[in-house]
Design a protein around this motif. Structure first.
Motif, PDB file in Angstrom:
ATOM      1  N   GLY A 234      30.820  56.195  50.108  1.00 29.33           N
ATOM      2  CA  GLY A 234      31.477  55.846  51.363  1.00 29.33           C
ATOM      3  C   GLY A 234      31.617  54.346  51.541  1.00 29.33           C
ATOM      4  N   LEU A 235      32.693  53.923  52.192  1.00 30.32           N
ATOM      5  CA  LEU A 235      32.808  52.542  52.657  1.00 30.32           C
ATOM      6  C   LEU A 235      32.092  52.519  53.997  1.00 30.32           C
ATOM      7  CD1 LEU A 235      36.555  51.861  51.760  1.00 30.32           C
ATOM      8  CD2 LEU A 235      34.510  51.474  50.360  1.00 30.32           C
ATOM      9  N   TYR A 236      30.887  52.014  53.995  1.00 26.95           N
ATOM     10  CA  TYR A 236      29.937  52.245  55.081  1.00 26.95           C
ATOM     11  C   TYR A 236      30.538  51.886  56.442  1.00 26.95           C
ATOM     12  CZ  TYR A 236      25.317  53.040  56.986  1.00 26.95           C
ATOM     13  OH  TYR A 236      24.253  53.563  57.684  1.00 26.95           O
ATOM     14  N   ASN A 237      30.432  52.837  57.373  1.00 27.87           N
ATOM     15  CA  ASN A 237      30.931  52.715  58.742  1.00 27.87           C
ATOM     16  C   ASN A 237      32.447  52.575  58.821  1.00 27.87           C
ATOM     17  OD1 ASN A 237      28.500  52.978  60.120  1.00 27.87           O
ATOM     18  ND2 ASN A 237      28.052  50.791  60.019  1.00 27.87           N
ATOM     19  N   LEU A 238      33.147  52.904  57.732  1.00 21.89           N
ATOM     20  CA  LEU A 238      34.600  52.783  57.743  1.00 21.89           C
ATOM     21  C   LEU A 238      35.295  54.056  57.269  1.00 21.89           C
ATOM     22  CD1 LEU A 238      37.200  51.091  58.040  1.00 21.89           C
ATOM     23  CD2 LEU A 238      36.855  50.326  55.670  1.00 21.89           C
ATOM     24  N   LYS A 239      35.021  54.481  56.048  1.00 30.47           N
ATOM     25  CA  LYS A 239      35.773  55.596  55.478  1.00 30.47           C
ATOM     26  C   LYS A 239      34.917  56.354  54.479  1.00 30.47           C
ATOM     27  CE  LYS A 239      40.060  56.647  52.944  1.00 30.47           C
ATOM     28  NZ  LYS A 239      39.358  57.457  51.894  1.00 30.47           N
ATOM     29  N   ARG A 240      34.896  57.653  54.613  1.00 29.83           N
ATOM     30  CA  ARG A 240      34.163  58.466  53.651  1.00 29.83           C
ATOM     31  C   ARG A 240      34.978  58.597  52.359  1.00 29.83           C
ATOM     32  NH1 ARG A 240      34.433  64.914  55.058  1.00 29.83           N
ATOM     33  NH2 ARG A 240      36.688  65.159  54.902  1.00 29.83           N
ATOM     34  N   ALA A 241      34.295  58.895  51.273  1.00 31.60           N
ATOM     35  CA  ALA A 241      34.978  59.150  50.011  1.00 31.60           C
ATOM     36  C   ALA A 241      35.881  60.373  50.162  1.00 31.60           C
ATOM     37  CB  ALA A 241      33.962  59.367  48.897  1.00 31.60           C
ATOM     38  N   SER A 242      37.036  60.346  49.514  1.00 31.71           N
ATOM     39  CA  SER A 242      37.967  61.470  49.619  1.00 31.71           C
ATOM     40  C   SER A 242      37.427  62.715  48.923  1.00 31.71           C
ATOM     41  CB  SER A 242      39.321  61.091  49.023  1.00 31.71           C
ATOM     42  OG  SER A 242      39.179  60.706  47.666  1.00 31.71           O
ATOM     43  N   VAL A 243      36.523  62.518  47.952  1.00 28.29           N
ATOM     44  CA  VAL A 243      35.908  63.612  47.204  1.00 28.29           C
ATOM     45  C   VAL A 243      34.425  63.306  47.048  1.00 28.29           C
ATOM     46  CG1 VAL A 243      35.859  64.847  44.993  1.00 28.29           C
ATOM     47  CG2 VAL A 243      38.039  64.041  45.913  1.00 28.29           C
ATOM     48  N   PHE A 259      38.691  45.211  43.304  1.00 22.32           N
ATOM     49  CA  PHE A 259      38.457  44.608  44.624  1.00 22.32           C
ATOM     50  C   PHE A 259      39.367  43.393  44.811  1.00 22.32           C
ATOM     51  CE2 PHE A 259      36.197  41.373  47.165  1.00 22.32           C
ATOM     52  CZ  PHE A 259      36.114  42.057  48.378  1.00 22.32           C
ATOM     53  N   ARG A 260      40.044  43.360  45.941  1.00 24.62           N
ATOM     54  CA  ARG A 260      40.869  42.216  46.323  1.00 24.62           C
ATOM     55  C   ARG A 260      40.224  41.566  47.535  1.00 24.62           C
ATOM     56  NH1 ARG A 260      45.134  40.954  49.859  1.00 24.62           N
ATOM     57  NH2 ARG A 260      46.819  39.650  48.985  1.00 24.62           N
ATOM     58  N   ALA A 261      39.760  40.340  47.380  1.00 24.04           N
ATOM     59  CA  ALA A 261      39.056  39.631  48.451  1.00 24.04           C
ATOM     60  C   ALA A 261      40.006  39.295  49.600  1.00 24.04           C
ATOM     61  CB  ALA A 261      38.434  38.356  47.900  1.00 24.04           C
ATOM     62  N   PRO A 262      39.469  39.042  50.789  1.00 22.94           N
ATOM     63  CA  PRO A 262      40.322  38.641  51.905  1.00 22.94           C
ATOM     64  C   PRO A 262      41.088  37.355  51.599  1.00 22.94           C
ATOM     65  CG  PRO A 262      38.107  39.172  52.662  1.00 22.94           C
ATOM     66  CD  PRO A 262      38.052  39.144  51.173  1.00 22.94           C
ATOM     67  N   ARG A 263      42.282  37.229  52.173  1.00 19.43           N
ATOM     68  CA  ARG A 263      43.048  35.986  52.124  1.00 19.43           C
ATOM     69  C   ARG A 263      42.778  35.214  53.403  1.00 19.43           C
ATOM     70  NH1 ARG A 263      42.778  37.931  47.338  1.00 19.43           N
ATOM     71  NH2 ARG A 263      44.592  37.537  45.999  1.00 19.43           N
ATOM     72  N   GLU A 272      44.548  38.091  55.664  1.00 18.77           N
ATOM     73  CA  GLU A 272      44.748  39.440  55.146  1.00 18.77           C
ATOM     74  C   GLU A 272      43.396  40.037  54.801  1.00 18.77           C
ATOM     75  OE1 GLU A 272      47.537  39.761  51.933  1.00 18.77           O
ATOM     76  OE2 GLU A 272      48.733  38.087  52.677  1.00 18.77           O
ATOM     77  N   ASN A 273      43.172  41.278  55.169  1.00 18.78           N
ATOM     78  CA  ASN A 273      41.885  41.922  54.927  1.00 18.78           C
ATOM     79  C   ASN A 273      41.685  42.245  53.449  1.00 18.78           C
ATOM     80  OD1 ASN A 273      40.777  42.046  57.563  1.00 18.78           O
ATOM     81  ND2 ASN A 273      42.160  43.740  58.066  1.00 18.78           N
ATOM     82  N   ALA A 274      40.422  42.460  53.093  1.00 13.50           N
ATOM     83  CA  ALA A 274      40.075  42.879  51.735  1.00 13.50           C
ATOM     84  C   ALA A 274      40.635  44.269  51.469  1.00 13.50           C
ATOM     85  CB  ALA A 274      38.559  42.880  51.568  1.00 13.50           C
ATOM     86  N   ARG A 275      40.798  44.595  50.178  1.00 19.27           N
ATOM     87  CA  ARG A 275      41.256  45.915  49.768  1.00 19.27           C
ATOM     88  C   ARG A 275      40.417  46.357  48.577  1.00 19.27           C
ATOM     89  NH1 ARG A 275      45.988  46.632  52.668  1.00 19.27           N
ATOM     90  NH2 ARG A 275      46.180  48.723  51.793  1.00 19.27           N
ATOM     91  N   ILE A 276      40.204  47.680  48.475  1.00 18.97           N
ATOM     92  CA  ILE A 276      39.317  48.180  47.424  1.00 18.97           C
ATOM     93  C   ILE A 276      39.788  49.537  46.899  1.00 18.97           C
ATOM     94  CG2 ILE A 276      37.712  49.397  48.966  1.00 18.97           C
ATOM     95  CD1 ILE A 276      35.429  48.214  47.199  1.00 18.97           C
ATOM     96  N   THR A 277      39.629  49.723  45.599  1.00 17.32           N
ATOM     97  CA  THR A 277      39.859  51.007  44.937  1.00 17.32           C
ATOM     98  C   THR A 277      38.580  51.366  44.191  1.00 17.32           C
ATOM     99  OG1 THR A 277      42.241  50.636  44.681  1.00 17.32           O
ATOM    100  CG2 THR A 277      41.210  52.223  43.183  1.00 17.32           C
ATOM    101  N   ILE A 285      38.007  58.003  44.484  1.00 19.47           N
ATOM    102  CA  ILE A 285      37.530  58.363  45.827  1.00 19.47           C
ATOM    103  C   ILE A 285      38.076  57.436  46.913  1.00 19.47           C
ATOM    104  CG2 ILE A 285      35.437  59.472  44.960  1.00 19.47           C
ATOM    105  CD1 ILE A 285      33.886  56.937  45.796  1.00 19.47           C
ATOM    106  N   HIS A 286      38.579  56.241  46.544  1.00 21.50           N
ATOM    107  CA  HIS A 286      39.256  55.330  47.473  1.00 21.50           C
ATOM    108  C   HIS A 286      40.405  54.680  46.717  1.00 21.50           C
ATOM    109  CE1 HIS A 286      36.062  55.704  50.441  1.00 21.50           C
ATOM    110  NE2 HIS A 286      35.170  55.327  49.543  1.00 21.50           N
ATOM    111  N   ASN A 287      41.580  54.693  47.311  1.00 22.41           N
ATOM    112  CA  ASN A 287      42.761  54.160  46.639  1.00 22.41           C
ATOM    113  C   ASN A 287      43.374  53.047  47.471  1.00 22.41           C
ATOM    114  OD1 ASN A 287      44.894  53.741  44.908  1.00 22.41           O
ATOM    115  ND2 ASN A 287      45.998  55.596  45.490  1.00 22.41           N
ATOM    116  N   ASP A 288      43.084  51.801  47.095  1.00 23.59           N
ATOM    117  CA  ASP A 288      43.653  50.622  47.748  1.00 23.59           C
ATOM    118  C   ASP A 288      43.442  50.658  49.259  1.00 23.59           C
ATOM    119  OD1 ASP A 288      44.955  48.148  47.726  1.00 23.59           O
ATOM    120  OD2 ASP A 288      46.913  49.061  48.104  1.00 23.59           O
ATOM    121  N   VAL A 289      42.202  50.837  49.664  1.00 24.88           N
ATOM    122  CA  VAL A 289      41.856  50.949  51.083  1.00 24.88           C
ATOM    123  C   VAL A 289      41.653  49.555  51.682  1.00 24.88           C
ATOM    124  CG1 VAL A 289      40.164  51.817  52.730  1.00 24.88           C
ATOM    125  CG2 VAL A 289      40.799  53.194  50.738  1.00 24.88           C
ATOM    126  N   GLU A 290      42.234  49.325  52.827  1.00 23.08           N
ATOM    127  CA  GLU A 290      42.054  48.062  53.539  1.00 23.08           C
ATOM    128  C   GLU A 290      40.709  48.069  54.255  1.00 23.08           C
ATOM    129  OE1 GLU A 290      44.232  45.328  57.000  1.00 23.08           O
ATOM    130  OE2 GLU A 290      45.073  47.269  56.408  1.00 23.08           O
TER     131      GLU A 290
END
Length: 329
Positions: A234-243, A259-263, A272-277, A285-290
């Motif tokens: 899980g992305l803690y306190n944000l989004k659960r894993a899709s599987v 991982f794409r760091a914030p701009r 711009e917020n960070a993004r993660i896959t 389980i996470h695809n380019d999540v902001e």
């Protein structure tokens, strides 16, 4: 009796009694086979057997996916207890009373109306376990069989350096000495302890943070059915894993992350917020999540960088084979 035969029998007894071989549990894990809802129909089925108390109590999650349209599968949970070399399964679920057992790697359970499940224990490994780093990778924890872990890339030297390049959480969290921003490929392997008497956040809790801030949860969530953003992956306190891609505790698992760091703006505020896959055991389980962030960690700085942070949550989590490839500008 020969010494070798005596040794083998002692090992078997230790497995069955759950006393002499630390971490050995012959019942916990994954099972695959067939579900028979009636005398004419069958479908592929699986089960996850979760240890939930002193090598005596277990929870059994059983599922089967229909192979045809307009066909029902099954998803049910049963409770079980071990007596000697057998785990006895029994109780009401889905409107029926089930009865069965696990013995010698075979799980069999049925109702009085004829539905029954026949499964064999299987061992699943992550396809990226032991993945070798490319030549341009930054090695944070080399995977070295037969050699004590090299912790030179980490600040907390109190962590336990074990054999085969493994480190174990101990006396505080740990940060990489080097700071990172954008990461094209981050690879990490972790092994969770079996803590059957604990629940939820009390089972094998840790976390991996990118830029020192953005957490991917590490937790023993094997067999969890009500999955949350606080569970493993899980992305803690944000989004659960899709599987829920978890393997059983005491099994090496993998994260592979982009991982794409914030701009940042000129004053260090976030433009711009960070993004993660994230791939967990090679499952997306996470695809380019902001990932939103409202703090001021990078106030006055030009780039959002930070360490790889491994959390100490008072559990003996083990890590190995940690490396990353930084993204090219």
């Amino acid at each position: 009796m020969s010494p070798s035969r005596l040794f083998r029998e002692c090992v078997v007894l230790a497995l069955l009694n759950g006393t002499a071989l630390v971490g050995a549990n012959p019942f916990m894990g994954e099972y695959k086979g067939t579900y028979h809802p009636d005398g004419k129909t069958s479908m592929e089925a699986f089960a996850q057997v979760v240890a939930e108390g002193d090598d005596v109590h277990y929870r059994v999650v059983i599922g089967a996916k229909p192979q045809k349209e307009n066909q029902h599968g099954i998803h049910t949970e049963l409770y079980a207890h071990r007596k000697g070399s057998t785990v006895h399964i029994g109780g009401p679920a889905g409107g029926y009373y089930w009865n069965g057992q696990i013995q010698n790697g075979h799980l069999s359970v049925r109702t009085g109306y004829g539905q029954h499940v026949e499964l064999e224990k299987t061992v699943r490994k992550s396809p990226t376990e032991g993945l070798k780093p490319p030549q341009d990778a930054v090695l944070l924890l080399p995977f070295q069989e037969g050699r004590t872990a090299d912790m030179n890339a980490w600040r907390n030297t109190q962590w336990k350096a074990l054999n085969n390049g493994v480190i174990q959480v101990n006396k505080g969290s740990n940060n990489s000495k080097q700071l990172f921003g954008d990461i094209e490929h981050f690879h990490l392997e972790f092994k969770l302890p079996l803590e059957p008497n604990k629940r939820g956040q009390g089972r094998g809790n840790s976390g991996v943070y990118f830029a020192g801030t953005f957490e991917v949860q590490v937790l023993d969530s094997f067999g969890i059915t009500a999955y949350t953003n606080g569970d493993c992956g899980g992305l803690y306190n944000l989004k659960r894993a899709s599987v829920n891609a978890c393997l059983p505790p005491e099994t090496w698992q993998t994260y592979d992350v982009k991982f794409r760091a914030p701009r940042l703006n000129a004053d260090g505020s976030i433009r711009e917020n960070a993004r993660i896959t994230v791939h967990h055991n090679n499952v997306l389980i996470h695809n380019d999540v902001e990932i939103p962030y409202s703090g001021d960690r990078w106030k006055g700085k030009k780039a959002a960088t930070g360490p790889i942070h491994l959390q100490d949550h008072s559990h003996p989590i083990q890590y190995r084979n940690i490396w990353l490839v930084e993204a090219k500008p």
